[in-house]
Structure formats: C-alpha cells, structure tokens
Design a protein around this motif. Sequence first.
Motif, PDB file in Angstrom:
ATOM      1  N   ASN A 179       0.824  -1.204   0.000  1.00  0.00           N
ATOM      2  CA  ASN A 179       0.000   0.000   0.000  1.00  0.00           C
ATOM      3  C   ASN A 179       0.861   1.257   0.000  1.00  0.00           C
ATOM      4  OD1 ASN A 179      -2.487  -1.152  -0.140  1.00  0.00           O
ATOM      5  ND2 ASN A 179      -3.253  -0.237   1.747  1.00  0.00           N
ATOM      6  N   CYS A 226      -6.757  -0.732   4.070  1.00  0.00           N
ATOM      7  CA  CYS A 226      -6.427  -2.147   4.221  1.00  0.00           C
ATOM      8  C   CYS A 226      -7.637  -2.910   4.731  1.00  0.00           C
ATOM      9  CB  CYS A 226      -5.276  -2.272   5.218  1.00  0.00           C
ATOM     10  SG  CYS A 226      -4.866  -3.969   5.646  1.00  0.00           S
ATOM     11  N   THR A 262      -9.244  -8.699  -3.218  1.00  0.00           N
ATOM     12  CA  THR A 262      -9.101  -7.244  -3.271  1.00  0.00           C
ATOM     13  C   THR A 262      -8.024  -6.806  -4.253  1.00  0.00           C
ATOM     14  OG1 THR A 262      -7.520  -7.205  -1.446  1.00  0.00           O
ATOM     15  CG2 THR A 262      -9.836  -6.908  -0.879  1.00  0.00           C
ATOM     16  N   ARG A 263      -7.049  -7.668  -4.494  1.00  0.00           N
ATOM     17  CA  ARG A 263      -5.955  -7.258  -5.372  1.00  0.00           C
ATOM     18  C   ARG A 263      -5.879  -8.080  -6.658  1.00  0.00           C
ATOM     19  NH1 ARG A 263      -1.920  -3.805  -4.164  1.00  0.00           N
ATOM     20  NH2 ARG A 263      -2.138  -2.689  -2.207  1.00  0.00           N
TER      21      ARG A 263
HETATM   22 FE1  SF4 Z   1      -2.104  -5.020   1.891  1.00  0.00          FE
HETATM   23 FE2  SF4 Z   1      -3.620  -7.157   2.212  1.00  0.00          FE
HETATM   24 FE3  SF4 Z   1      -4.128  -5.018   3.646  1.00  0.00          FE
HETATM   25 FE4  SF4 Z   1      -4.642  -5.087   1.019  1.00  0.00          FE
HETATM   26  S1  SF4 Z   1      -5.607  -6.353   2.594  1.00  0.00           S
HETATM   27  S2  SF4 Z   1      -3.603  -3.453   2.148  1.00  0.00           S
HETATM   28  S3  SF4 Z   1      -2.956  -6.335   0.278  1.00  0.00           S
HETATM   29  S4  SF4 Z   1      -2.287  -6.247   3.778  1.00  0.00           S
END
Ligand code: SF4
Length: 435
Positions: free
Chosen positions: A14, A46, A167-168
């Motif tokens: 992030n 996050c 999410t990613r």
């Molecule tokens: Fe990073 Fe995972 Fe949090 Fe998304 S969910 S900001 S990828 S730690």
Amino acid sequence: MKKLYIETYGCQMNFADSEVVASILKDTFDLTKTIEEADLILINTCSIRDKAEQRIHKRLTELEALKKHHHGLQIGLLGCMAERMKEELLATEPVLDFIAGPDAYRSLPELIEKSSEGETQFNVLLSTDETYDDVMPVRYDTNGISAYISIMRGCNNFCSYCVVPYTRGRERSRDPKTILAEAEDLIQKGFKEVTLLGQNVNSYHWQENGVTVSFARLMEMVAQLSPTLRVRFATSHPKDISDELLETMARYDNICKYIHLPVQSGSNQVLKKMNRVYTREYYLERVRKIRELMPDCAISTDIIAGFCGETLEDHLQTLSIMREVGYEYAYMFKYSERGGTMSAKRFKDDIPDEEKTRRLEEIIALQGELSHESNLRDVGKTFTILVEGVSKRSPEYLYGRNSQNKVIIFPKENHQIGEYIEVTVTRCTPATLFA
Ligand code: SF4
Ligand code: 5AD
C-alpha cells in the motif's frame, strides 16, 4: 497548484501504491504534509483484518468534521477496502467523493474531475495485467536511503482466511526492464537500499522471446547493478522458497540475509484448512536449507492465533514450531473472519475471542523470549550497518540496520545517514541492539 494529502494504512504494498498514486497526480497536485491545507485527501486502506477496517471507518468520521470547514475539499478512498466493500461505503460514508480499487489508479484524474461536479464516483475494476510499470513512483515520505520497488501484484494462492486475492486480483509480474530502470534511477538519486515488493515475490515470473526471468534471476540482476546497493524482498510464500533463490541470496553480499517466511500455524491440520499447501515438515526442511546455505540468515514470520477449529494441541504445535525455528521476529494476529473468503464460507469461526486472545498472548510472550535470545546471541558480534536515521530517543545517537534487518543504535560521532559502517554490538534489550 492544488494540494494533496495521502494517508496510507496496511502493508508495504500500500505504501508503494501511494507513491504510484502521487506520481499519477503530480501534474495537478502538490503533496502536502499538512492535512488542513489539502484540497484532496486520499485514504489508502487495508482490509486484512476487521480491526484495520474499523480504524478507517473511525478516521472517515473524523474527516467529516474537516470537510464541513473546508469548502471544496475532496476525499477519496483507495485500496483494498474500496474493492471489498464499495456498495457499503457508498451507502454509509457520504464523506467520500470517490472510491478507487488497487488497479484503478490511472483513472484517478477522471474520478476527481467528475466527482467535483457533485456525484460520487467509483472504479473498482480489477485488471489482469495492470502493473503500473511505466509509472515512476514519487518517493514522498522517504529518508532518501531506502525505497520500495513493486515487482508484482495480486495473489493466486487463495489461503482460506485471506481477502487479498479478492481485493488485489490475480497475480501478474512487472517487466524486468522497468524494474531495473527504477532501481538504477534510485541509485542515481543516492538511495542505498531497495526492497522488491509483492504479495508473493517468489512467484515472480517473466517470459519474453523464449527467455524466462525467475525471481532469483531478477534479484541477481538488481544486486549486480551496484555492490553498495542493498537488496531486500518481501513477502515470500514458503512453497516457492526455491534452492535457486537461496543460492542466489548466499552468492551476493549485498542481498540481505533476511527472509520473512510466514508460517501462519505449526499444525498440519490447520495448515491444510488454511490451504497453505505445505506441511510443518516441509517448512522446517526449508528452514534447514536456509541455515545450511546462510548460517547468519535471520528469519521472521506471521502467525495467526485461533483459526477455525484450532485445538489446544494445534496451538501447542504453533508454539513448538516457533521454538524450533527460533524466529528473530514475528507479526502475530488473532484470526479475523473476512466475508467472501473460503474459511468464512466453509468453516465456523468457533474459537471464542477470549481464547484467541489467550493463545495470541502466549505466542507474543514466546516470541519476546526468542527475540531476546536472538539479540543476546548478537552481543559481541560485528556487523556492517546502513545508517538510516537519528534515534528517536536522543539526537546524539543514530540508528542503522544490519543485513539481518535488526535495528542497531550507536553514538553519532561523525557518522552520516546513508553511510555503511561497521559496529560491534555491546548490549541489548529484548527489542533493540546497541553498539
Ligand atoms: Fe495489503 Fe492485504 Fe491489507 Fe490489502 S488487505 S492493504 S494487500 S495487507
Ligand atoms: N485474520 C488474521 N490474520 C490474517 N492475515 C491475513 N488474513 C488474516 C485474517 N483473516 C495475516 C497473515 C498474513 C498477514 C499479512 O496477515 O498472517 O501473512
């Protein structure tokens, strides 16, 4: 020019992404460190645990007050929460002017422009190929010594507890030419250390004209750029910690002898339910190999306490693997159910919160002992450290990090930030080394 304030939560990825965002907006916004003077506030969020999300909700409530006093102030939410809960945020957080997921940052200028006309905007489309490879990040919150380079995005592992694949999005690697160009640029600017970043860096994989670049090869190419550039990486999945990678690490003095190797649990039954695809025995074999090739390598880990169905015996197995490895450091968490994940769908979050807390406290106490023992072993040893800054406690002291990623505090004398120096550790506390 208008002013931009960015607040970042969560993982290193992030923080790297916020630098990409600052770059995408650099022609229209100057960065500010004073939130009150901002025309645009971006919150990079996050979703990894419920606590992380609660913190953001609280922060958004605080920002509402600021918005009331500042006509024309725009507030946008970025990152994993945008992806995970767009609908809910749009319905419950009127303070937001727009929402952008991790693969949608190129559309920020448009989202900002359109939302200034009144209607809330969003873009949470995930991409299969976005790596922002041509965006040169703006290093805005930097000591000028260490920088992140994002080398891959997304995750294909689907650990059952984890929200990241949702999410990613899917795993994709960045063109090595652009990674090397970024590292070269940092060297020219005087940076001394780069951390190659990805959710799962050792899955890095690039193929072009019949030539394959593995993560080990990529790291070697970065290490070869300059012998005085330190190279680190995060995070690795134990399944991919190959001999090739370990041999490459061992071969280069400037590749730091530090591996973050999340174990999550020491119990095979729990590892299986977590879909970690390795066993305790496999993990310990990898640790043995690390020690064989790099006896001075530090290992840190992530641990989750109180996963679905975790028995007392499973918990004891976690404590025992911690002792067996003797981690230098650990990030330790209570299991937090995340909607949409495999474990939320399939298993009951059945360990009561007090029991999770009790187990977590045992884990934290044990890690405290292990870290202290590791520090005690370092007393009397000499390390090359990279000087990173002035000690928070006293301007007469500086701090630096050794290859093993441990912070060492020492008297300033004539030393400068950015220098490599040799120091001998004279004493330690459970958390810090002094030289
Ligand atoms: Fe990073 Fe995972 Fe949090 Fe998304 S969910 S900001 S990828 S730690
Ligand atoms: N609950 C608790 N901890 C989690 N992590 C990931 N998902 C969860 C969850 N649902 C931890 C893992 C991971 C680290 C980044 O966060 O230990 O390695």
